[in-house]
Design a protein around this motif. Structure first.
Motif, PDB file in Angstrom:
ATOM      1  N   PRO A 153      12.313  16.520  11.403  1.00 18.66           N
ATOM      2  CA  PRO A 153      13.263  15.412  11.273  1.00 18.66           C
ATOM      3  C   PRO A 153      12.992  14.267  12.244  1.00 18.66           C
ATOM      4  CG  PRO A 153      14.335  17.326  12.239  1.00 18.66           C
ATOM      5  CD  PRO A 153      12.949  17.755  11.828  1.00 18.66           C
ATOM      6  N   GLY A 154      12.144  14.482  13.223  1.00 21.14           N
ATOM      7  CA  GLY A 154      11.790  13.423  14.151  1.00 21.14           C
ATOM      8  C   GLY A 154      10.790  12.434  13.588  1.00 21.14           C
ATOM      9  N   HIS A 155      10.160  12.778  12.469  1.00 22.61           N
ATOM     10  CA  HIS A 155       9.200  11.881  11.840  1.00 22.61           C
ATOM     11  C   HIS A 155       9.946  10.841  11.006  1.00 22.61           C
ATOM     12  CE1 HIS A 155       5.624  14.921  11.945  1.00 22.61           C
ATOM     13  NE2 HIS A 155       6.008  14.531  13.133  1.00 22.61           N
ATOM     14  N   THR A 156       9.642   9.581  11.235  1.00 21.78           N
ATOM     15  CA  THR A 156      10.312   8.486  10.538  1.00 21.78           C
ATOM     16  C   THR A 156      10.250   8.640   9.031  1.00 21.78           C
ATOM     17  OG1 THR A 156       9.812   6.997  12.341  1.00 21.78           O
ATOM     18  CG2 THR A 156      10.308   5.982  10.223  1.00 21.78           C
ATOM     19  N   GLN A 157       9.104   9.084   8.513  1.00 19.02           N
ATOM     20  CA  GLN A 157       8.913   9.138   7.068  1.00 19.02           C
ATOM     21  C   GLN A 157       9.558  10.356   6.410  1.00 19.02           C
ATOM     22  OE1 GLN A 157       6.629   9.858   9.310  1.00 19.02           O
ATOM     23  NE2 GLN A 157       5.529  11.678   8.690  1.00 19.02           N
ATOM     24  N   ALA A 158      10.042  11.308   7.175  1.00 17.89           N
ATOM     25  CA  ALA A 158      10.533  12.568   6.607  1.00 17.89           C
ATOM     26  C   ALA A 158      11.919  12.429   5.984  1.00 17.89           C
ATOM     27  CB  ALA A 158      10.516  13.665   7.671  1.00 17.89           C
ATOM     28  N   VAL A 159      12.116  11.378   5.233  1.00 20.26           N
ATOM     29  CA  VAL A 159      13.408  11.101   4.587  1.00 20.26           C
ATOM     30  C   VAL A 159      13.747  12.126   3.514  1.00 20.26           C
ATOM     31  CG1 VAL A 159      13.346   8.635   5.080  1.00 20.26           C
ATOM     32  CG2 VAL A 159      12.339   9.512   2.961  1.00 20.26           C
ATOM     33  N   TRP A 160      12.739  12.824   3.022  1.00 19.24           N
ATOM     34  CA  TRP A 160      13.000  13.843   2.000  1.00 19.24           C
ATOM     35  C   TRP A 160      13.914  14.921   2.552  1.00 19.24           C
ATOM     36  CZ3 TRP A 160       8.085  12.150   3.261  1.00 19.24           C
ATOM     37  CH2 TRP A 160       7.422  12.872   4.256  1.00 19.24           C
ATOM     38  N   LEU A 161      13.909  15.138   3.860  1.00 15.96           N
ATOM     39  CA  LEU A 161      14.813  16.114   4.472  1.00 15.96           C
ATOM     40  C   LEU A 161      16.261  15.676   4.280  1.00 15.96           C
ATOM     41  CD1 LEU A 161      12.927  16.739   7.828  1.00 15.96           C
ATOM     42  CD2 LEU A 161      12.854  18.120   5.754  1.00 15.96           C
ATOM     43  N   ASP A 162      16.518  14.381   4.466  1.00 19.25           N
ATOM     44  CA  ASP A 162      17.869  13.841   4.273  1.00 19.25           C
ATOM     45  C   ASP A 162      18.340  14.032   2.835  1.00 19.25           C
ATOM     46  OD1 ASP A 162      17.684  12.977   6.912  1.00 19.25           O
ATOM     47  OD2 ASP A 162      17.130  10.928   6.341  1.00 19.25           O
ATOM     48  N   ALA A 163      17.405  14.002   1.913  1.00 23.14           N
ATOM     49  CA  ALA A 163      17.743  14.165   0.496  1.00 23.14           C
ATOM     50  C   ALA A 163      17.788  15.637   0.082  1.00 23.14           C
ATOM     51  CB  ALA A 163      16.736  13.408  -0.368  1.00 23.14           C
ATOM     52  N   GLY A 164      17.459  16.551   1.015  1.00 22.78           N
ATOM     53  CA  GLY A 164      17.520  17.976   0.714  1.00 22.78           C
ATOM     54  C   GLY A 164      16.252  18.551   0.116  1.00 22.78           C
ATOM     55  N   TYR A 165      15.096  17.998   0.473  1.00 24.87           N
ATOM     56  CA  TYR A 165      13.813  18.449  -0.070  1.00 24.87           C
ATOM     57  C   TYR A 165      12.810  18.724   1.038  1.00 24.87           C
ATOM     58  CZ  TYR A 165      15.290  16.935  -4.710  1.00 24.87           C
ATOM     59  OH  TYR A 165      15.958  16.796  -5.901  1.00 24.87           O
ATOM     60  N   ALA A 166      11.856  19.570   0.734  1.00 27.66           N
ATOM     61  CA  ALA A 166      10.668  19.776   1.559  1.00 27.66           C
ATOM     62  C   ALA A 166       9.490  19.225   0.769  1.00 27.66           C
ATOM     63  CB  ALA A 166      10.455  21.264   1.836  1.00 27.66           C
ATOM     64  N   ALA A 167       8.492  18.727   1.465  1.00 25.77           N
ATOM     65  CA  ALA A 167       7.320  18.135   0.814  1.00 25.77           C
ATOM     66  C   ALA A 167       6.145  19.097   0.880  1.00 25.77           C
ATOM     67  CB  ALA A 167       6.954  16.819   1.496  1.00 25.77           C
ATOM     68  N   ARG A 168       5.443  19.237  -0.245  1.00 24.89           N
ATOM     69  CA  ARG A 168       4.246  20.068  -0.328  1.00 24.89           C
ATOM     70  C   ARG A 168       3.108  19.218  -0.880  1.00 24.89           C
ATOM     71  NH1 ARG A 168       6.972  22.369   2.567  1.00 24.89           N
ATOM     72  NH2 ARG A 168       8.021  24.352   2.312  1.00 24.89           N
ATOM     73  N   PRO A 169       2.254  18.719   0.011  1.00 23.57           N
ATOM     74  CA  PRO A 169       1.159  17.854  -0.446  1.00 23.57           C
ATOM     75  C   PRO A 169      -0.011  18.646  -1.017  1.00 23.57           C
ATOM     76  CG  PRO A 169       1.015  18.121   1.912  1.00 23.57           C
ATOM     77  CD  PRO A 169       2.263  18.843   1.471  1.00 23.57           C
ATOM     78  N   ASP A 170      -0.731  18.051  -1.927  1.00 19.28           N
ATOM     79  CA  ASP A 170      -2.008  18.562  -2.452  1.00 19.28           C
ATOM     80  C   ASP A 170      -3.018  17.438  -2.225  1.00 19.28           C
ATOM     81  OD1 ASP A 170      -4.267  19.074  -4.046  1.00 19.28           O
ATOM     82  OD2 ASP A 170      -3.075  20.195  -5.503  1.00 19.28           O
ATOM     83  N   PHE A 171      -3.793  17.562  -1.154  1.00 22.13           N
ATOM     84  CA  PHE A 171      -4.696  16.484  -0.774  1.00 22.13           C
ATOM     85  C   PHE A 171      -5.825  16.289  -1.777  1.00 22.13           C
ATOM     86  CE2 PHE A 171      -2.880  17.897   3.321  1.00 22.13           C
ATOM     87  CZ  PHE A 171      -2.155  16.747   3.597  1.00 22.13           C
ATOM     88  N   GLY A 172      -6.290  17.355  -2.387  1.00 19.87           N
ATOM     89  CA  GLY A 172      -7.350  17.243  -3.379  1.00 19.87           C
ATOM     90  C   GLY A 172      -6.920  16.442  -4.594  1.00 19.87           C
ATOM     91  N   GLU A 173      -5.707  16.659  -5.022  1.00 16.45           N
ATOM     92  CA  GLU A 173      -5.162  15.959  -6.189  1.00 16.45           C
ATOM     93  C   GLU A 173      -4.447  14.668  -5.813  1.00 16.45           C
ATOM     94  OE1 GLU A 173      -5.476  16.873  -9.464  1.00 16.45           O
ATOM     95  OE2 GLU A 173      -6.844  18.421  -8.746  1.00 16.45           O
ATOM     96  N   ARG A 174      -4.260  14.458  -4.517  1.00 15.57           N
ATOM     97  CA  ARG A 174      -3.509  13.297  -4.024  1.00 15.57           C
ATOM     98  C   ARG A 174      -2.135  13.233  -4.666  1.00 15.57           C
ATOM     99  NH1 ARG A 174      -7.032   8.246  -2.157  1.00 15.57           N
ATOM    100  NH2 ARG A 174      -8.401   9.410  -0.793  1.00 15.57           N
ATOM    101  N   ARG A 175      -1.452  14.374  -4.582  1.00 13.97           N
ATOM    102  CA  ARG A 175      -0.110  14.522  -5.139  1.00 13.97           C
ATOM    103  C   ARG A 175       0.776  15.192  -4.112  1.00 13.97           C
ATOM    104  NH1 ARG A 175       0.776  13.771 -10.284  1.00 13.97           N
ATOM    105  NH2 ARG A 175       2.606  15.092 -10.268  1.00 13.97           N
ATOM    106  N   VAL A 176       2.061  15.004  -4.286  1.00 13.62           N
ATOM    107  CA  VAL A 176       3.034  15.711  -3.464  1.00 13.62           C
ATOM    108  C   VAL A 176       4.128  16.237  -4.386  1.00 13.62           C
ATOM    109  CG1 VAL A 176       4.339  13.589  -2.949  1.00 13.62           C
ATOM    110  CG2 VAL A 176       4.534  15.584  -1.425  1.00 13.62           C
ATOM    111  N   THR A 177       4.597  17.429  -4.065  1.00  9.79           N
ATOM    112  CA  THR A 177       5.731  18.004  -4.780  1.00  9.79           C
ATOM    113  C   THR A 177       6.860  18.161  -3.777  1.00  9.79           C
ATOM    114  OG1 THR A 177       4.272  19.209  -6.286  1.00  9.79           O
ATOM    115  CG2 THR A 177       6.561  19.970  -6.136  1.00  9.79           C
ATOM    116  N   PHE A 178       7.995  17.630  -4.131  1.00 11.65           N
ATOM    117  CA  PHE A 178       9.192  17.778  -3.309  1.00 11.65           C
ATOM    118  C   PHE A 178      10.009  18.920  -3.903  1.00 11.65           C
ATOM    119  CE2 PHE A 178       7.851  13.398  -2.770  1.00 11.65           C
ATOM    120  CZ  PHE A 178       7.841  13.293  -1.391  1.00 11.65           C
TER     121      PHE A 178
END
Length: 82
Positions: A52-77
């Motif tokens: 929560p200390g990361h400025t961009q981690a707004v998905w936490l406020d919305a009730g989500y965790a982020a799971r990135p896939d760097f190979g596909e350049r995608r993220v799943t919340f």
């Protein structure tokens, strides 16, 4: 530099969609926030962490965790709360 207010656009988008899993490309995420993602978003899992200390981690406020896939350049919340 992207501001917290710009990242909050992503939180509002996640809340609006409201699905348990929301997938998007990194490019789609950039369109939502209205600015390019920083280079670290493409290579560092920590950028997408649940710190929560990361400025961009707004998905936490919305009730989500982020799971990135760097190979596909995608993220799943993934919903963490209802």
């Amino acid at each position: 530099m992207v501001t917290r207010a710009q990242y909050e656009r992503l939180a509002r988008h996640l809340e609006r969609v409201g699905d348990d899993r929301i997938g998007m490309t990194f490019a789609e995420a950039a369109v939502i926030i209205g600015n390019d993602l920083p280079p670290s978003a493409f290579t560092r899992r920590a950028w997408w962490s649940s710190d929560p200390g990361h400025t961009q981690a707004v998905w936490l406020d919305a009730g989500y965790a982020a799971r990135p896939d760097f190979g596909e350049r995608r993220v799943t919340f993934i919903r963490t709360r209802t």
